[in-house]
Design a protein around this motif. Structure first.
Motif, PDB file in Angstrom:
ATOM      1  N   TYR A  73       0.837  -1.201   0.000  1.00  0.00           N
ATOM      2  CA  TYR A  73       0.000   0.000   0.000  1.00  0.00           C
ATOM      3  C   TYR A  73       0.874   1.253   0.000  1.00  0.00           C
ATOM      4  N   ARG A  76       2.211   2.189  -3.385  1.00  0.00           N
ATOM      5  CA  ARG A  76       1.162   2.781  -4.220  1.00  0.00           C
ATOM      6  C   ARG A  76       0.924   4.240  -3.834  1.00  0.00           C
ATOM      7  N   LEU A  77       0.917   4.486  -2.523  1.00  0.00           N
ATOM      8  CA  LEU A  77       0.664   5.842  -2.046  1.00  0.00           C
ATOM      9  C   LEU A  77       1.805   6.778  -2.433  1.00  0.00           C
ATOM     10  N   SER A 305      -8.362   3.703   4.239  1.00  0.00           N
ATOM     11  CA  SER A 305      -8.226   3.131   2.902  1.00  0.00           C
ATOM     12  C   SER A 305      -7.297   1.927   2.954  1.00  0.00           C
ATOM     13  N   ASN A 306      -7.570   0.956   2.092  1.00  0.00           N
ATOM     14  CA  ASN A 306      -6.701  -0.219   2.007  1.00  0.00           C
ATOM     15  C   ASN A 306      -6.663  -0.706   0.561  1.00  0.00           C
ATOM     16  N   ILE A 307      -5.963  -1.771   0.326  1.00  0.00           N
ATOM     17  CA  ILE A 307      -5.878  -2.301  -1.041  1.00  0.00           C
ATOM     18  C   ILE A 307      -7.236  -2.862  -1.462  1.00  0.00           C
ATOM     19  N   ASP A 333     -11.413   0.836  -1.083  1.00  0.00           N
ATOM     20  CA  ASP A 333     -10.332   0.128  -1.761  1.00  0.00           C
ATOM     21  C   ASP A 333      -9.373   1.104  -2.437  1.00  0.00           C
ATOM     22  N   TRP A 334      -8.292   0.550  -2.995  1.00  0.00           N
ATOM     23  CA  TRP A 334      -7.263   1.413  -3.566  1.00  0.00           C
ATOM     24  C   TRP A 334      -7.779   2.207  -4.762  1.00  0.00           C
ATOM     25  N   GLU A 335      -8.557   1.567  -5.605  1.00  0.00           N
ATOM     26  CA  GLU A 335      -9.052   2.260  -6.793  1.00  0.00           C
ATOM     27  C   GLU A 335      -9.893   3.475  -6.401  1.00  0.00           C
ATOM     28  N   THR A 337      -9.692   5.106  -3.610  1.00  0.00           N
ATOM     29  CA  THR A 337      -8.770   6.067  -2.985  1.00  0.00           C
ATOM     30  C   THR A 337      -8.075   6.909  -4.042  1.00  0.00           C
ATOM     31  N   GLU A 338      -7.539   6.243  -5.035  1.00  0.00           N
ATOM     32  CA  GLU A 338      -6.823   6.938  -6.096  1.00  0.00           C
ATOM     33  C   GLU A 338      -7.754   7.890  -6.842  1.00  0.00           C
TER      34      GLU A 338
END
Length: 352
Positions: A73, A76-77, A305-307, A333-335, A337-338
């Motif tokens: 994670y 990604r961040l 937030s998480n994966i 989820d990550w999507e 979040t992004e």
């Protein structure tokens, strides 16, 4: 004469814990991690002092239980920070201690093996290593200070600290905050009362003297100089949100009445999203619109937030744990979040 019958009558045993100095020697702070911590703290202070127009975003898992997924994670961040760095400072949420209403998993430090073995010594070592790994990526970290002894072990790796809704009113945590080296966000009470957070800021800004431990693990009288960077975190309360413009204005008035600067952070989770993680992007969007329309007091947000979205119960067979999914509160989820952070970035580019 023995006192065994009148003291520690409900204590089954004592196990030696390595001292903070011993832990620091075993898992030493690296030069690159130190640089990340110092730059992160400086950037956060500049945002709070209005020397930096960016919004700081404390974002990450509700709690860390799997360091492999946690570091996944973090990478990604860090990549996302490169895209939004002009408008936001991303600070990874790294929570190791979880307050429980009754019982339950108390977090990675207390029970790293998630089997009620409570190897706190191993948990502290693993937590320290995880923080170093994240900081070496160039990503500053944030955590909740729950146990007043933990900062002696981990404080050199933290850029921002939260004091939770259940402990903001605690004198112990106010005293501890007065000596922390980071900006500190005090959450309003679980009933939505902001006054306890305002009082906590006032208290922690003053010097205190209290019992604690030093780096050698010796019980000491800790004397602090006060923390000038306390601020309020609005997290809703009693099942009602308090991130709307009216609630924000009321919070600003309360801070002004207390003679404090108007520095507010909105926690997009908890009561502000009715404990429904999928509503966090709507809370974030509202905050961004307030900033777009000229609000100057909103300096940060928090996001769980998480994966993988949602959460999961801890199974008896830990091999059945879903990778990258929270074992405490539900996360987006990550999507998602992004998407929400990129959208916020685009909006903030247009701010006055």
């Amino acid at each position: 004469m023995t006192t065994a019958d009148i003291e520690n009558s409900n204590v089954s045993s004592f196990a030696r814990m390595p001292t903070p100095v011993e832990m620091h020697r075993k898992v030493p702070l690296t030069a690159s991690a130190r640089d990340t911590v110092m730059k992160g703290r400086d950037a956060l202070r500049d945002i709070i002092d209005r020397k930096d127009k960016r919004l700081f975003v404390v974002v990450g898992p509700c709690s860390i239980h799997d360091p492999v997924a946690g570091l996944d994670y973090a990478r990604r961040l860090k990549a996302l920070q490169e895209k939004v760095g002009e408008t936001m400072l991303l600070v990874m949420r790294v929570y190791f201690e979880k307050p429980r209403t009754t019982t339950g998993w108390k977090g990675y430090i207390n029970d790293p093996d998630m089997d009620d073995s409570f190897r706190v010594d191993q948990g502290m070592e693993k937590a320290r290593q995880f923080l170093i790994d994240v900081c070496e990526l160039g990503l500053p970290t944030a955590t909740e200070a729950l146990d007043p002894i933990s900062p002696q072990y981990l404080g050199d790796l933290i850029a921002w600290t939260a004091i939770g809704a259940r402990t903001t009113e605690s004198q112990t945590h106010r005293e501890m905050s007065s000596g922390l080296s980071t900006p500190v966000g005090f959450k309003n009470g679980t009933d939505g009362d902001i006054s306890i957070a305002v009082n906590a800021i006032l208290s922690s800004a003053h010097p205190h003297s209290f019992l604690g431990i030093n780096g050698e693990g010796t019980v000491s009288i800790v004397r602090t100089s006060g923390n000038a960077y306390g601020h309020v975190v609005l997290r809703g309360g009693d099942g009602r949100p308090n991130y709307d413009s009216v609630s924000v204005a009321i919070a600003e008035q309360a801070l002004a009445k207390a003679g404090l600067p108007a520095n507010l952070v909105v926690d997009c989770s908890h009561a502000n999203s009715y404990k429904k993680p999928e509503l966090q992007p709507l809370v974030m969007s509202d905050v961004i619109q307030q900033i777009r329309h000229g609000n100057k007091s909103l300096v940060g947000v928090m996001i769980e937030s998480n994966i993988v979205g949602g959460n999961q119960k801890i199974p008896a067979d830990l091999t059945q744990l879903k990778y990258g999914c929270s074992v405490t509160d539900g996360c987006i989820d990550w999507e998602a979040t992004e998407t929400m952070l990129l959208a916020a970035h685009a909006e903030l580019l247009q701010r006055p």
